[in-house]
Design a protein around this motif. Structure first.
Motif, PDB file in Angstrom:
ATOM      1  N   VAL A 248    -119.324  -3.201 -13.585  1.00 41.43           N
ATOM      2  CA  VAL A 248    -119.823  -4.460 -13.036  1.00 41.43           C
ATOM      3  C   VAL A 248    -121.305  -4.652 -13.357  1.00 41.43           C
ATOM      4  O   VAL A 248    -121.801  -5.776 -13.423  1.00 41.43           O
ATOM      5  CB  VAL A 248    -119.580  -4.531 -11.510  1.00 41.43           C
ATOM      6  CG1 VAL A 248    -120.458  -3.536 -10.770  1.00 41.43           C
ATOM      7  CG2 VAL A 248    -119.821  -5.948 -10.993  1.00 41.43           C
ATOM      8  N   ASP A 249    -122.027  -3.556 -13.568  1.00 42.38           N
ATOM      9  CA  ASP A 249    -123.452  -3.629 -13.912  1.00 42.38           C
ATOM     10  C   ASP A 249    -123.677  -3.510 -15.413  1.00 42.38           C
ATOM     11  O   ASP A 249    -124.796  -3.257 -15.863  1.00 42.38           O
ATOM     12  CB  ASP A 249    -124.229  -2.524 -13.189  1.00 42.38           C
ATOM     13  CG  ASP A 249    -124.268  -2.744 -11.690  1.00 42.38           C
ATOM     14  OD1 ASP A 249    -124.334  -3.911 -11.275  1.00 42.38           O
ATOM     15  OD2 ASP A 249    -124.229  -1.761 -10.935  1.00 42.38           O
ATOM     16  N   SER A 303    -113.920 -16.135 -15.699  1.00 39.07           N
ATOM     17  CA  SER A 303    -115.341 -15.970 -15.378  1.00 39.07           C
ATOM     18  C   SER A 303    -115.550 -14.813 -14.404  1.00 39.07           C
ATOM     19  O   SER A 303    -116.519 -14.050 -14.528  1.00 39.07           O
ATOM     20  CB  SER A 303    -115.899 -17.262 -14.787  1.00 39.07           C
ATOM     21  OG  SER A 303    -115.169 -17.653 -13.633  1.00 39.07           O
ATOM     22  N   ASP A 304    -114.632 -14.672 -13.437  1.00 43.23           N
ATOM     23  CA  ASP A 304    -114.743 -13.574 -12.469  1.00 43.23           C
ATOM     24  C   ASP A 304    -114.453 -12.226 -13.127  1.00 43.23           C
ATOM     25  O   ASP A 304    -115.104 -11.226 -12.825  1.00 43.23           O
ATOM     26  CB  ASP A 304    -113.780 -13.797 -11.299  1.00 43.23           C
ATOM     27  CG  ASP A 304    -114.160 -14.998 -10.451  1.00 43.23           C
ATOM     28  OD1 ASP A 304    -115.351 -15.361 -10.459  1.00 43.23           O
ATOM     29  OD2 ASP A 304    -113.274 -15.568  -9.790  1.00 43.23           O
ATOM     30  N   SER A 306    -114.944 -11.481 -16.275  1.00 45.02           N
ATOM     31  CA  SER A 306    -116.072 -11.141 -17.150  1.00 45.02           C
ATOM     32  C   SER A 306    -117.235 -10.576 -16.350  1.00 45.02           C
ATOM     33  O   SER A 306    -117.892  -9.630 -16.783  1.00 45.02           O
ATOM     34  CB  SER A 306    -116.514 -12.370 -17.955  1.00 45.02           C
ATOM     35  OG  SER A 306    -116.999 -13.394 -17.109  1.00 45.02           O
ATOM     36  N   VAL A 307    -117.485 -11.135 -15.165  1.00 48.45           N
ATOM     37  CA  VAL A 307    -118.555 -10.604 -14.304  1.00 48.45           C
ATOM     38  C   VAL A 307    -118.193  -9.200 -13.829  1.00 48.45           C
ATOM     39  O   VAL A 307    -119.028  -8.285 -13.857  1.00 48.45           O
ATOM     40  CB  VAL A 307    -118.784 -11.537 -13.091  1.00 48.45           C
ATOM     41  CG1 VAL A 307    -119.684 -10.869 -12.062  1.00 48.45           C
ATOM     42  CG2 VAL A 307    -119.391 -12.854 -13.547  1.00 48.45           C
ATOM     43  N   ARG A 308    -116.942  -9.004 -13.424  1.00 46.47           N
ATOM     44  CA  ARG A 308    -116.476  -7.709 -12.924  1.00 46.47           C
ATOM     45  C   ARG A 308    -116.691  -6.602 -13.963  1.00 46.47           C
ATOM     46  O   ARG A 308    -117.009  -5.466 -13.626  1.00 46.47           O
ATOM     47  CB  ARG A 308    -114.996  -7.795 -12.564  1.00 46.47           C
ATOM     48  CG  ARG A 308    -114.377  -6.475 -12.123  1.00 46.47           C
ATOM     49  CD  ARG A 308    -112.857  -6.574 -12.191  1.00 46.47           C
ATOM     50  NE  ARG A 308    -112.319  -7.524 -11.234  1.00 46.47           N
ATOM     51  CZ  ARG A 308    -112.009  -7.222  -9.982  1.00 46.47           C
ATOM     52  NH1 ARG A 308    -112.190  -5.996  -9.535  1.00 46.47           N
ATOM     53  NH2 ARG A 308    -111.516  -8.136  -9.183  1.00 46.47           N
ATOM     54  N   SER A 312    -121.312 -10.708 -20.740  1.00 46.24           N
ATOM     55  CA  SER A 312    -122.367 -11.697 -20.550  1.00 46.24           C
ATOM     56  C   SER A 312    -121.807 -13.079 -20.239  1.00 46.24           C
ATOM     57  O   SER A 312    -122.493 -13.919 -19.648  1.00 46.24           O
ATOM     58  CB  SER A 312    -123.253 -11.769 -21.798  1.00 46.24           C
ATOM     59  OG  SER A 312    -122.481 -12.105 -22.944  1.00 46.24           O
ATOM     60  N   SER A 313    -120.548 -13.334 -20.644  1.00 43.17           N
ATOM     61  CA  SER A 313    -119.940 -14.653 -20.414  1.00 43.17           C
ATOM     62  C   SER A 313    -118.434 -14.549 -20.603  1.00 43.17           C
ATOM     63  O   SER A 313    -117.936 -13.587 -21.219  1.00 43.17           O
ATOM     64  CB  SER A 313    -120.513 -15.684 -21.400  1.00 43.17           C
ATOM     65  OG  SER A 313    -120.092 -15.377 -22.723  1.00 43.17           O
TER      66      SER A 313
END
Length: 341
Positions: A248-249, A303-304, A306-308, A312-313
């Motif tokens: 996630v980071d 989008s969720d 990709s963030v998880r 970057s997008s």
């Protein structure tokens, strides 16, 4: 050769995170620096590297010029903040029963700490020791954290003075024990073996816990709770799980993962190589597995996802999926729906 990676539940950091948030500190960045992702307050039962927790305790204490940091961060409700471990403790009626429960379920909370409770006719003795070497400052912070949590249980009986008959505690390398409160230093001696030992009168142990605290305990404490991974779980599998949490980071650092595993970078690479994989390959394999799993489930927006997974997008995730499968995420989901119908 011991290949077990020391793990602990994220709730061990919840009191510290709340303390830092009250002071406006950059908590996410501080957690990420030591290789911890996610929020220990909202997800207290997640497994994180035990060494990373100790490093954070030590570094925050130094940065805040606060040698008694892990004493200050503990409040009345901090035991409940520990997650399931704390709620199991608070499901008991008396301090004696709570400490007995804390000892029994510790292997479900921390893989390399032992908490023992020995009951005698006049006194009960609680002792804590760690099964991995810790530097003196980290050890001191970890043990005063345990001491402060035990003290919060004792004060939950309504008694606030003369809680301990005797304490043996590893000292701070610069301050000894002088920075601790007078009610502690009055009965404390320096422990040379790294263990924390607390002696408590039996009459105090038999007193009931505060009803408000007990209400926060688990309603069904008999529900099964898995033990932490031990020697029966492979080194690579534990690394894989830690990588999954860290994504996630962004891509986790091999150097930080080696530190948290308690091995050199070269040893980490050698053990992964023995299983036919590199660290970079493990990261990509884990990211691919998680991404495809969530795409096929079809319940989470790209989008969720990709963030998880630290992309970057959504477009970056889509490119990765096409590389893996020669299909777009939308095509994969459409194919799954067609199969269902």
């Amino acid at each position: 050769m011991n290949t077990t990676i020391p793990l602990i539940r994220a709730g061990s950091l919840a009191p510290l995170v709340k303390w830092l948030e009250r002071r406006g500190r950059p908590v996410d960045r501080m957690l990420s620096t030591v290789g911890i992702s996610g929020d220990p307050v909202s997800d207290p039962d997640r497994l994180i590297p035990m060494r990373a927790v100790g490093t954070l305790f030590r570094d925050v204490a130094a940065r805040e010029n606060c040698p008694d940091l892990c004493w200050r961060i503990i409040r009345e409700m901090s035991v409940a903040d520990l997650g399931r471990y704390g709620l199991l403790i608070l499901s008991e009626r008396t301090t004696e029963e709570a400490l007995r429960q804390a000892s029994i379920v510790m292997p479900h909370f921390c893989s390399h700490e032992r908490l023992d409770f020995v009951e005698g006719p006049e006194f009960g003795v609680v002792s804590s020791h760690f099964l991995i070497p810790l530097d003196p400052e980290t050890l001191h912070q970890a043990q005063i954290h345990t001491l402060a949590l035990i003290r919060s249980l004792l004060t939950a009986t309504g008694r606030t003075e003369r809680l301990f008959s005797a304490i043996s505690l590893p000292p701070h390398p610069l301050h000894g024990l002088s920075h601790l409160p007078p009610d502690i230093t009055r009965v404390a001696t320096i422990a040379s073996d790294g263990a924390l030992t607390m002696t408590v009168e039996r009459s105090l142990l038999q007193r009931p816990l505060n009803a408000r605290l007990m209400q926060s305990g688990l309603q069904d404490p008999s529900e099964a709770w898995e033990r932490l991974p031990g020697a029966d779980v492979g080194f690579v599998e534990v690394i894989r799980n830690l990588v999954a949490d860290a994504l996630v980071d962004g891509a986790p650092s091999a150097e930080r993962m080696a530190i948290n595993a308690g091995v050199t970078l070269r040893t980490l690479q050698r053990r992964l190589s023995a299983q036919g994989i590199s660290f970079r390959g493990l990261v990509e394999e884990t990211r691919r597995s998680i991404a495809l799993k969530h795409i096929h489930q079809g319940t989470e927006a790209l989008s969720d996802i990709s963030v998880r997974l630290g992309y970057s997008s959504p477009a970056s995730l889509s490119r990765a999926v096409r590389k893996w499968t020669e299909n777009s995420p939308r095509a994969l989901r459409k194919g799954d729906r067609d199969v269902e119908h």
